[in-house]
Design an enzyme around this catalytic site. Structure first.
Site, PDB file in Angstrom:
ATOM      1  N   CYS A   1       0.810  -1.219   0.000  1.00  0.00           N
ATOM      2  CA  CYS A   1       0.000   0.000   0.000  1.00  0.00           C
ATOM      3  C   CYS A   1       0.839   1.263   0.000  1.00  0.00           C
ATOM      4  O   CYS A   1       0.509   2.235  -0.663  1.00  0.00           O
ATOM      5  CB  CYS A   1      -0.967  -0.007   1.171  1.00  0.00           C
TER       6      CYS A   1
ATOM      7  N   ASP B   1      -8.065   5.414  -2.839  1.00  0.00           N
ATOM      8  CA  ASP B   1      -7.192   4.345  -2.334  1.00  0.00           C
ATOM      9  C   ASP B   1      -6.629   3.562  -3.505  1.00  0.00           C
ATOM     10  O   ASP B   1      -7.308   2.727  -4.093  1.00  0.00           O
ATOM     11  CB  ASP B   1      -7.980   3.415  -1.412  1.00  0.00           C
TER      12      ASP B   1
ATOM     13  N   HIS C   1      -2.395   0.836   7.094  1.00  0.00           N
ATOM     14  CA  HIS C   1      -2.632   1.060   5.677  1.00  0.00           C
ATOM     15  C   HIS C   1      -2.244   2.492   5.338  1.00  0.00           C
ATOM     16  O   HIS C   1      -2.245   3.368   6.209  1.00  0.00           O
ATOM     17  CB  HIS C   1      -4.129   0.828   5.383  1.00  0.00           C
TER      18      HIS C   1
END
Lengths: 681, 303
Positions: free
Chosen positions: A417, A477, A461
């Protein structure tokens, strides 16, 4: 040197050493090793003294030991006014006390110190196992105290029995004090040594940070909702905003970090709240992070003391979170708010910041995209489509060189991520769209019965936010473009192969264990909710519920009334058990008869048997003869022939007597007066 | 049964005028299988009482006059060589009877006194290494002169304890004495007395004594009495368990004589002086004042 009767017997010594070991054991991991060794040496020396092989150390040796200990502490900690050096100092003095453990008085001193050492455990740990251990330690120390009483008190069963009895007896008092004892705020904040490595999101993001976090299943947050629960794709717990990029490392940057000039509104209503009501209300219990930032969904507001809001929709705390911290949050999702269409100059500049050079390929491509598409949304869509086309989500990305964004975008195309978020924001900024990296946790695991969300470190994250004039700040995202299941189902599903594969035992693959772990977490949660987080606020609330209004008078009543009631009950119990056997009913009834006769002027003499008494009554007061004879006959049959019917008859006789003839008694008492009147007449 | 008992009491009353209480005590003593010690001056009717009891109860009766030169064999019996058979034959002494009147027991030597001990307690005698059972029932009624009289050996405490009761008859009442003067001849009356019961009736009566109900309350009283004697600083010696049991038995017999099937505190009080009097000792000597105090200080109802 000392008189023999003062010398501590062997059992006493052994008990003291056992108590010391018990209270020091949990500190062993925290203390420097030399303190443990010092304790062992002191114990050995003392034992040699007991065996007569050695004398107690002289003044010089003791001075030397103290000097060495102080020097050692200074070397080990280098700072004095923190909790850990203080605890270590206590432990050292506790250990050295063994060198002058001479008389019973010293033994008591050492054991009382042991209580204190046991209590310092809770400075560091407040979980259930440690609480249980604290109880055990208290029991052992109390048993050791009991063992000093002499006689056979040192026998383990007896000492422990006494100790457990004492502890059990003190439980009610403990509960009462737990509820009413004033919770004082600490007079000064005692800094804890935060040198130890701790897992958690840090204030900057370099490649590899989040991979490290993905290996930890430590709990990070526990979130309990009051009312509606956000869907999984909305569960982004924002903690940090990284707006400064130096080519390799993302950091908060000036004006974002509350420690570096960011404006935080601490007071109520400093920032106007949206007019519509909040969509979500929840309570977050955060594990200690030793950092100030808190985690909440976008546009949060918290009324918990010491929690403030930043301009970029985050929550921070006034002091670092050293121990578990609970805060109540209300969140308004951005979609429910009307965005402000203006981004300040300073904000815009900060969110477009890029290093002067580096990653030329990415910059060139971004410029191309900006020319092609123009508005932010379509540029973003293009980048995400690019991610979606040819990128792999992995926990083990290859190492990247100096131009990390270029290498990631055009060569390795494998990442986690942080890579996706970082390079996305780089691209957007290069294309002239204000963007920032947001770090926090995403998702969470339901703990069923309790209905709270357990967020672990591997849920850490990083994602991005971009600003467009039409919609203001919005969340993007990039990881979702590559691996939607990461967002929907969490890391465990998204990277099933790689997930926790470094773990020594693949325990996470055993579902029973997972469930047990969740259960355990739930128990811990309850423990924290009810016991550890019982602070002055909850105390105030509870007292208010019980008392209505908290005033010193009422508090005193709350304390004194149970104490008074307890004492009265104790007295009653003592009286009840000490008053001997209760007389049989017949005897009680007969004694009542005797009292009445006594009031009538004819008391029964001690040792006078019923018949003799009846005869005497008959001769002294013939009016009462019949009644006395009837009562005596009934009593004899009731008490000595044990006829139940006679007992009833006796009761009836006495009752009737009272009903019809309070007069006999009255007239009987009046009789002498009448008689004398008669003789006068 | 009640009629028989009252008949017995009145029968003896005709011989021993005006001594109903003592007669009942003596009867209670025999009904509870105890031995009786009558202590009084000579000529007060001790022997008459014993004799009358034996007559009315239909018991075989022997009388031994104790003297200072008496030997145990004089009471227990001796084995005598018989030329005819060439064997020793045991000639039973006076002790082999259902009722033995041991007159002036404290005139004999302790050796002879104690020969009676085994007989009284074990209801058997051992002579020449052979143990012989005594008849059943077996009662001893002993009389003794007050100790201050000359030529007496005080009975040891262990011997005294063997007697369930010690009573004294005392002077007759005025009416009784007047009747005596007027020519009532107790001896003639005595000769006319017929047995009212036989041995089996007596045994049944004795069994009935054990059935008299003693309630918790009355046992409590008994307990208080006994513990008072043991704790009171006045008593040098408290009541032994045997003494306490004796008190209970005697009180039961008294209740039976009184026609009741349950025990009252009065029963205990009635027999207390004669049962406890010779068992208790105080600094000042005799136990009779102690018993007085016992009765007045221990409450009947409550502790």
């Amino acid at each position: 040197m000392s008189r023999p009767e003062q010398l501590l017997p062997r059992e006493s010594l052994l008990w003291i050493f056992a108590a010391q070991f018990t209270v020091l054991l949990p500190h062993f991991a925290r203390l420097p090793l030399w303190i443990v060794l010092g304790w062992l040496i002191a114990v050995l020396w003392r034992f040699e003294v007991y065996r007569g092989r050695r004398e107690f150390p002289g003044r010089l040796v003791k001075l030397l030991a103290v000097a060495v200990a102080v020097g050692g502490l200074a070397l080990s900690y280098r700072r004095w006014f923190a909790l850990e050096p203080m605890v270590a100092l206590l432990a050292v003095s506790f250990a050295l006390k063994n060198l002058e453990l001479l008389s019973r008085r010293d033994a008591f001193l050492s054991l009382l110190l042991a209580y204190f050492v046991a209590a310092t455990l809770f400075v560091f740990e407040q979980t259930i196992p440690y609480a249980l251990y604290g109880v055990l330690a208290t029991a052992v120390v109390t048993a050791a105290l009991a063992a000093q009483l002499g006689g056979f008190s040192a026998r383990p069963r007896r000492a422990f029995g006494l100790s457990l009895r004492l502890l059990a007896q003190s439980v009610p008092l403990m509960l009462l004090l737990f509820v009413v004892m004033p919770r004082l705020e600490p007079l000064w904040a005692v800094p804890q040594n935060s040198g130890g490595a701790s897992t958690g999101i840090s204030d900057s993001m370099t490649p590899g940070d989040f991979t490290r976090l993905s290996k930890s299943d430590q709990p990070a947050l526990r979130i309990a909702f009051d009312g509606p629960v956000p869907p999984p794709e909305q569960r982004y717990w924002r903690g940090l905003v990284y707006s400064h990029f130096d080519g390799r490392r993302w950091s908060q940057g000036f004006g974002v970090d509350p420690r570096e000039g960011a404006r935080v509104s601490w007071r109520e209503n400093e920032q106007p709240l949206p007019e519509v009501g909040p969509r979500y209300r929840y309570r977050v219990i955060q594990e200690p992070t030793r950092n100030q930032w808190l985690f909440a969904m976008a546009r949060p507001h918290s009324e918990t003391d010491g929690v403030g809001e930043t301009g970029d929709d985050r929550l921070v705390r006034s002091i670092p979170v050293y121990s578990r911290f609970a805060y109540d949050v209300r969140s308004w999702p951005r979609s429910s708010l009307t965005p402000s269409s203006v981004l300040g100059d300073f904000e815009r500049r900060r969110n477009l910041q890029l290093p002067a050079e580096g990653n030329p390929q990415a910059r060139a491509w971004a410029r191309r995209l900006a020319e092609e598409h123009g508005d932010g949304d379509s540029i973003s869509a293009a980048v995400l489509a690019f991610f979606n086309r040819s990128f792999t989500y992995t926990l083990k990305p290859p190492a990247l060189g100096a131009d990390s964004v270029d290498e990631f975008l055009f060569e390795s195309q494998q990442g986690f991520c942080e890579h996706f978020a970082g390079s996305y924001v780089f691209m957007m900024r290069a294309a002239g769209i204000p963007a920032r990296v947001v770090a926090g946790y995403q998702g969470g695991e339901w703990v069923e019965q309790e209905e709270y969300l357990l967020v672990r470190q591997y849920d850490a994250h990083a994602w991005a936010e971009i600003w467009t004039p039409a919609r203001g700040w919005q969340r993007v995202d990039p990881t979702a473009a590559v691996s939607p299941e990461r967002i929907r189902d969490g890391l465990q599903t998204a990277a099933a192969e790689e997930f926790m594969e470094d773990a020594l035992l693949p325990l996470h693959r055993i579902s029973v264990l997972n469930r047990l772990r969740l259960e355990w977490d739930m128990i811990n949660y309850r423990w924290y909710q009810t016991v550890v987080s019982f602070d002055s606020d909850s105390q105030q609330n509870l007292l208010q519920r019980v008392l209505g209004e908290v005033s010193p008078l009422r508090l005193a009543i709350l304390l004194l009334v149970p104490a008074g009631v307890g004492l009265v009950l104790l007295l009653a119990w003592l009286w009840w058990t000490g008053r001997g056997a209760r007389l049989p009913r017949a005897q009680r009834l007969y004694l009542r008869f005797c009292r009445r006769m006594a009031r009538a002027g004819i008391p029964r003499r001690q040792g006078e048997a019923p018949r003799d008494y009846a005869a005497r009554v008959a001769s002294e007061a013939p009016r009462l003869a019949a009644m006395a004879a009837a009562v005596t006959a009934a009593y004899e049959r009731a008490a000595y022939a044990e006829e139940p019917a006679a007992e009833r008859q006796l009761a009836r006789l006495l009752r009737q007597w009272r009903l019809t003839a309070t007069s006999p008694v009255a007239s009987a008492t009046a009789t002498p007066g009448l008689d004398s009147g008669g003789t006068q007449a | 049964m009640q009629k028989i008992i009252s008949a017995i009491v009145s029968d003896i009353g005709r011989v021993l005028l005006g001594k109903e209480h003592q007669v009942k005590l003596a009867l209670a003593c025999l009904l509870s299988r105890g031995h009786l010690l009558i202590e009084d001056l000579p000529g007060m009717g001790k022997t008459t009482l014993a004799h009358a009891l034996a007559q009315v109860l239909g018991l075989s009766y022997n009388r031994v006059q104790f003297t200072s030169d008496m030997l145990p064999a004089d009471i227990l019996g001796v084995s005598i060589f018989e030329r005819d058979s060439g064997n020793f034959r045991f000639h039973e002494g006076p002790v082999f009877s259902q009722l033995l009147l041991a007159d002036e027991i404290n005139r004999s030597s302790p050796k002879t006194q104690s020969a009676l001990l085994e007989a009284m307690e074990e209801r058997q005698v051992s002579v020449d290494g052979e143990t012989r059972a005594l008849p059943d029932p077996f009662f001893v009624i002993a009389t003794q002169n007050p100790l201050h009289q000359s030529g007496t050996f005080a009975l040891p405490e262990s011997q005294l304890d063997r007697f369930l009761m010690r009573i004294s008859l005392g002077y007759p009442t005025r009416e009784a004495e007047r009747a005596l003067f007027q020519g009532v001849d107790p001896r003639a009356e005595l000769r006319q007395l017929q047995p009212r019961i036989d041995v089996s009736d007596l045994k049944r009566l004795q069994a009935l004594v054990g059935q008299v109900k003693a309630s918790e309350s009355v046992l409590d009283y008994l307990e208080r009495l006994v513990s008072f004697t043991r704790q009171s600083p006045d008593c040098t010696v408290g009541l032994s368990p045997r003494g306490a049991l004796a008190l209970l038995h005697a009180a039961r017999a008294w209740a039976l004589i009184d026609g009741r099937s349950h025990l009252l505190p009065e029963d205990i009080q009635a027999v207390l002086p004669s049962v406890a009097g010779h068992r208790l000792h105080s600094e000042s000597g005799d136990g009779s004042q102690l018993v007085e105090r016992l009765m007045h200080q221990v409450d009947v109802i409550a502790a």
